[in-house]
Enzyme design. Structure first.
Site, PDB file in Angstrom:
ATOM      1  N   ASP A  32      -6.469  -4.214  -6.044  1.00 40.09           N
ATOM      2  CA  ASP A  32      -6.468  -2.330  -5.485  1.00 40.09           C
ATOM      3  C   ASP A  32      -5.000  -2.349  -5.678  1.00 40.09           C
ATOM      4  OD1 ASP A  32      -8.150  -4.348  -3.749  1.00 40.09           O
ATOM      5  OD2 ASP A  32      -8.255  -3.253  -2.226  1.00 40.09           O
TER       6      ASP A  32
ATOM      7  N   ASP B  54       0.495  -1.503   0.166  1.00 40.16           N
ATOM      8  CA  ASP B  54      -0.144  -0.192   0.437  1.00 40.16           C
ATOM      9  C   ASP B  54       0.583   1.411   0.213  1.00 40.16           C
ATOM     10  OD1 ASP B  54      -2.892  -1.002  -0.325  1.00 40.16           O
ATOM     11  OD2 ASP B  54      -2.422  -1.317   2.217  1.00 40.16           O
TER      12      ASP B  54
END
Ligand code: GLY
Length: 400
Positions: free
Chosen positions: A178, A118
């Site tokens: 994602d 991330d």
């Protein structure tokens, strides 16, 4: 009622329906201004609330309704600083800049993380926007160090960046949709350093995802786990959605945004075609509600009695505005994004000043199957909402 009176009454009714403004008729500039004003008020209240709470960043609300925060290691840490940079870009004040810098500094240590994919979300939204707007040379080191940490998670034998390290008894090598959102940090790093390695990794990852995450109808799975020997999928799942075969709303939005961004970054027409097909799936889906704010999963059998995910609408709106500029047949995309912005800027989703724990957008869903963050504010809904407002405003000022 005599005939004249009837005609008179019908005439008045006609005039009334023609003249009285409905929400759809409100000028888009007024809608955008309202959104910016509320987002700025709320973000400043939030910034002051957390100013003396060292290292804390806004996340969502707890089940008891109180504000939940995180430290820099939570995947959402970069959204609030990024939102402050966008608000500063829209209306540069010393107060917004002071807070944008303060909260950006709180995520610096992300640059050393190698246990998460991330890093793009966390650093590109915060430091990336900060650098784009201020050209602060100190930010470059944070971004490039972060990009080097991110690519430690790339395995050339598989051709993808590993997303998650947990649940290894089920997933040999988990890659989630994602992860497309982390690739912009890599294409940027190639541009600033002149080293093509980063962009090449982004490209390989995006192609691998296109091949294995997507179904024939251009909806996508959430998680693909690759066999570490063959490099082929051994499991296809939707961890945060209703079922493995369902279309989890935010996952679809990440994919739409990710492929639109990859086309902007690389000009590879494969990505444009993918983004167009994903948009086609979403815009014409029979379970897309009239206000264009998706239910949390398009395939939940209890629709319409299920939570919405306003974060998915915000991500979609921002992506569609960009896609409308990259695709010559993009009018439909812009009209859809406008509807989403209007909905998100209405009392149904836009918080009143001082409410909603100082977040801007209401009614988002984080992880429903995990019974976590259901019908709450989320920092990424606010970030992509403000990004969409800014993109729409810039687009309109260019065409004036
Ligand atoms: N896993 C990131 C998200 O909830 O979208």
């Amino acid at each position: 009622m005599n005939r004249n009176l009837l005609l008179y009454s019908l005439g008045i009714l006609f005039l009334f329906t023609q003249c009285s403004p409905t929400p759809e008729q409100e000028s888009l500039s007024i809608v955008i201004d309202r959104g910016f004003q509320r987002a700025t008020e709320q973000a400043l209240l939030m910034a002051k609330e957390l100013e003396n709470r060292e290292g804390e960043l806004p996340r969502s609300t707890h089940p008891d309704g109180s504000l939940s925060t995180s430290d820099y290691e939570w995947w959402c840490s970069g959204f609030f600083p990024g939102q402050l940079w966008y608000l500063y870009e829209n209306h540069p004040t010393t107060e917004l800049k002071k807070y944008a810098e303060l909260y950006t500094g709180r995520v610096e240590n992300v640059k050393h993380l190698t246990n998460t994919h991330d890093i793009g979300f966390m650093l590109y939204c915060s430091y990336g926007n900060g650098y784009r707007i201020t050209q602060n040379p100190d930010y470059v080191e944070v971004l490039t160090t972060g990009a080097n940490s991110l690519i430690t998670r790339y395995d050339p034998a598989i051709g993808a960046i590993r997303s998650w390290d947990w649940n290894k008894e089920v997933w040999q090598y988990a890659v989630i949709i994602d992860n497309m959102m982390n690739l912009e940090l890599l294409t940027w790093t190639s541009r600033i350093t002149g080293d093509e390695t980063y962009e090449q990794i982004a490209h390989t990852h995006a192609l691998k995802t296109l091949e294995h995450h997507y179904r024939p109808d251009y909806s996508c799975y959430h998680v693909i786990s690759y066999d570490t020997i063959s490099g082929l999928p051994h499991a296809k799942q939707t961890h945060q959605g209703y079922a493995d075969e369902s279309a989890w709303a935010r996952g679809q939005a990440w994919g739409l945004y990710g492929y639109t961004m990859m086309f902007r970054e690389t000009h590879n027409p494969v990505y444009l075609e993918q983004a167009r097909q994903i948009a086609g799936f979403l815009l014409h889906h029979p379970n897309m509600p009239e206000d264009k704010v998706p239910y949390w999963d398009f395939d939940d059998p209890d629709i319409p009695n299920v939570p919405r995910d306003a974060s998915a609408a915000a991500i979609m709106a921002s992506a569609l505005i960009e896609l409308s500029q990259l695709d010559p047949s993009g009018k439909e995309y812009l009209a859809f994004a406008e509807q989403q912005i209007r909905s998100l800027s209405s009392p149904a989703y836009l918080a009143e000043k001082g409410e909603n724990n100082y977040f801007t957008i209401m009614h988002c869903t984080g992880h429903l199957p995990g019974n976590s963050e259901v019908d709450v504010p989320l920092s990424y809904a606010d970030y992509y909402y403000v990004e969409a407002l800014l993109r729409m405003k810039e687009l309109r000022s260019r065409s004036e």
